[in-house]
Motif scaffolding. Structure first.
Motif, short mmCIF file in Angstrom:
data_model
loop_
_atom_site.label_atom_id
_atom_site.label_comp_id
_atom_site.label_asym_id
_atom_site.label_seq_id
_atom_site.Cartn_x
_atom_site.Cartn_y
_atom_site.Cartn_z
N ASN A 292 39.39 51.99 17.86
CA ASN A 292 39.46 53.16 18.73
C ASN A 292 40.60 54.11 18.42
O ASN A 292 40.62 55.24 18.92
CB ASN A 292 39.58 52.72 20.20
N TYR A 293 41.57 53.66 17.61
CA TYR A 293 42.75 54.46 17.33
C TYR A 293 43.01 54.51 15.83
O TYR A 293 42.66 53.59 15.10
CB TYR A 293 43.99 53.87 18.01
N THR A 294 43.65 55.58 15.41
CA THR A 294 44.19 55.66 14.05
C THR A 294 45.59 55.07 14.08
O THR A 294 46.40 55.41 14.94
CB THR A 294 44.25 57.13 13.60
N ILE A 295 45.88 54.17 13.15
CA ILE A 295 47.19 53.51 13.11
C ILE A 295 47.85 53.78 11.77
O ILE A 295 47.23 53.63 10.71
CB ILE A 295 47.05 51.99 13.34
N ILE A 296 49.11 54.20 11.83
CA ILE A 296 49.91 54.41 10.62
C ILE A 296 51.15 53.53 10.74
O ILE A 296 51.90 53.65 11.71
CB ILE A 296 50.32 55.88 10.45
N PRO B 270 46.71 57.98 23.66
CA PRO B 270 46.94 58.72 22.41
C PRO B 270 45.71 58.63 21.51
O PRO B 270 44.77 57.87 21.77
CB PRO B 270 48.12 57.97 21.79
N GLU B 271 45.74 59.39 20.43
CA GLU B 271 44.72 59.27 19.39
C GLU B 271 45.25 58.50 18.19
O GLU B 271 44.50 57.83 17.50
CB GLU B 271 44.25 60.66 18.94
N ILE B 272 46.54 58.66 17.93
CA ILE B 272 47.18 58.04 16.77
C ILE B 272 48.36 57.20 17.27
O ILE B 272 49.08 57.62 18.18
CB ILE B 272 47.68 59.10 15.77
N ILE B 273 48.53 56.02 16.67
CA ILE B 273 49.68 55.17 16.99
C ILE B 273 50.50 54.98 15.72
O ILE B 273 49.98 54.49 14.70
CB ILE B 273 49.24 53.80 17.54
N LEU B 274 51.75 55.39 15.76
CA LEU B 274 52.68 55.20 14.66
C LEU B 274 53.48 53.93 14.89
O LEU B 274 53.95 53.69 16.00
CB LEU B 274 53.64 56.40 14.56
N MET B 275 53.65 53.13 13.85
CA MET B 275 54.41 51.88 13.97
C MET B 275 55.44 51.81 12.85
O MET B 275 55.07 51.81 11.67
CB MET B 275 53.48 50.67 13.91
N ASP B 276 56.70 51.79 13.22
CA ASP B 276 57.79 51.77 12.24
C ASP B 276 58.34 50.36 12.13
O ASP B 276 59.13 49.92 12.96
CB ASP B 276 58.88 52.75 12.65
N CYS C 171 39.70 64.10 8.96
CA CYS C 171 40.79 63.15 8.90
C CYS C 171 41.57 63.22 10.21
O CYS C 171 41.44 64.17 10.98
CB CYS C 171 41.70 63.42 7.71
N ALA C 172 42.38 62.20 10.46
CA ALA C 172 43.13 62.15 11.71
C ALA C 172 44.30 63.11 11.70
O ALA C 172 44.58 63.79 12.70
CB ALA C 172 43.62 60.73 11.96
N ILE C 173 45.00 63.16 10.58
CA ILE C 173 46.17 64.03 10.46
C ILE C 173 46.38 64.28 8.96
O ILE C 173 46.04 63.43 8.13
CB ILE C 173 47.41 63.39 11.13
N GLU C 174 46.92 65.44 8.64
CA GLU C 174 47.02 65.85 7.24
C GLU C 174 48.35 66.55 6.99
O GLU C 174 48.78 67.37 7.80
CB GLU C 174 45.86 66.79 6.89
N ARG D 233 40.62 58.65 9.85
CA ARG D 233 40.47 58.37 11.28
C ARG D 233 40.06 56.92 11.52
O ARG D 233 39.26 56.35 10.79
CB ARG D 233 39.41 59.28 11.90
N LYS D 234 40.62 56.34 12.58
CA LYS D 234 40.28 55.00 13.05
C LYS D 234 40.35 53.96 11.93
O LYS D 234 39.51 53.07 11.81
CB LYS D 234 38.93 55.00 13.74
N LYS D 235 41.39 54.12 11.11
CA LYS D 235 41.72 53.14 10.08
C LYS D 235 43.20 52.84 10.18
O LYS D 235 43.95 53.53 10.87
CB LYS D 235 41.40 53.69 8.68
N ILE D 236 43.63 51.79 9.48
CA ILE D 236 45.05 51.45 9.42
C ILE D 236 45.58 51.88 8.06
O ILE D 236 45.07 51.45 7.01
CB ILE D 236 45.27 49.94 9.61
N THR D 237 46.58 52.75 8.07
CA THR D 237 47.21 53.21 6.84
C THR D 237 48.63 52.67 6.78
O THR D 237 49.40 52.87 7.73
CB THR D 237 47.22 54.74 6.76
N ALA D 238 48.96 51.99 5.70
CA ALA D 238 50.32 51.49 5.49
C ALA D 238 51.07 52.43 4.56
O ALA D 238 50.52 52.92 3.57
CB ALA D 238 50.29 50.09 4.89
N ILE D 239 52.33 52.69 4.90
CA ILE D 239 53.23 53.44 4.02
C ILE D 239 54.26 52.45 3.51
O ILE D 239 55.00 51.85 4.30
CB ILE D 239 53.90 54.61 4.76
N ILE D 240 54.30 52.26 2.19
CA ILE D 240 55.20 51.29 1.59
C ILE D 240 56.10 51.98 0.58
O ILE D 240 55.83 53.11 0.15
CB ILE D 240 54.42 50.14 0.91
N GLY D 241 57.16 51.29 0.19
CA GLY D 241 58.07 51.82 -0.81
C GLY D 241 59.47 51.28 -0.59
O GLY D 241 59.78 50.70 0.46
#
Length: 263
Positions: free
Chosen positions: A203-207, A173-179, A12-15, A38-46
């Protein structure tokens, strides 16, 4: 300071493991166990106040800048705890970049917005080539290539946000965080950012943290739903493929949120 030894053999990209995040004595988030693909887009909702952005900022130690913030548990990246006292937080933020809610380009030229971070991080080779490559990756090159020395502040909001993405990409970077990266943008600019995210995920993991349910459903591969417990601490209710979360959630609280019954 210990540097992070990167490897390509990752499950995994980060745990996170048993992650609790605090502001002073207040526990803002509790007991988060999450493996980001890794190399997927993960959304955090709530709902507002459930700790989404606090968790996001923990991934690259941005909470370090808040004097009262502290944490328990572990965040693992390449098998190393990012909060080990020997880990260099500057290196963490280079490998895990961040794009904020409102576009925040430097009051410099378009060219210098991209080049500055790369330069101070020791980029070698042709800076012109790096700037072009990065702006292409951010789907901005064709719009600005003839005017690279214009002030970045003269760009539209959507262009400024893509420039901020280019600035993050320039340091490799390896991971890109988007707020909430689209909350200040119009619908057309929002769709461009979503299309760019999809392209970058090759090419990047996006959260991404988002309040926009439609955006999470359209743009992400995986979704984590957070809410608040009776003590007002943020808790992760469930995490899984976006299609499953939005069509067959396992927890009634998730279904209630995505269907608008609360939140």
């Amino acid at each position: 300071m210990m540097t992070i030894e990167t490897t390509t053999d990752l499950r995994c990209a980060i745990e996170t493991r048993d992650l609790d995040l605090f502001y002073g004595s207040f526990r803002a988030v509790k007991d988060v166990n999450l493996q980001i693909e890794r190399k997927k887009i993960t959304a955090i909702i709530g709902p507002s106040g459930c700790g989404k952005s606090t968790v996001l900022r923990a991934f690259n130690r941005m909470n370090d800048f808040i004097p009262s913030a502290h944490m328990k548990g572990m965040i693992l990246f390449h098998g190393q705890n990012l909060y080990d006292p020997q880990v260099d937080p500057v290196q963490v933020r280079r490998l895990i970049g961040m794009v904020f809610q409102r576009p925040n380009p430097f009051p410099k030229s378009i060219y210098e917005n991209v080049a500055w971070g790369a330069r101070i991080n020791g980029a070698r080779g042709s800076m012109d080539e790096l700037v072009e490559e990065t702006l292409r990756d951010a789907a901005l090159w064709d719009e600005v290539k003839d005017d690279l020395h214009r002030s970045a502040l003269a760009l539209s909001g959507g262009q400024q946000q893509r420039l901020c993405i280019a600035r993050a990409l320039a340091v490799k970077p390896e991971i890109i965080l988007m707020d909430e990266p689209c909350s200040a943008l119009d619908p057309l600019a929002t769709l461009k950012i979503e299309e760019l995210m999809r392209e970058l995920s090759r090419n990047y993991t996006i959260i991404i943290v988002t309040h926009n349910m439609q955006q999470a459903a359209r743009a992400s591969d995986f979704t984590a739903f957070f809410t608040m417990d009776p003590d007002r601490a943020g808790v992760m209710v469930e995490y899984g493929p976006t299609g499953q979360i939005f069509t067959k959630p396992r927890d009634q609280r998730t279904e209630d949120y995505i269907t608008g019954r609360f939140g």
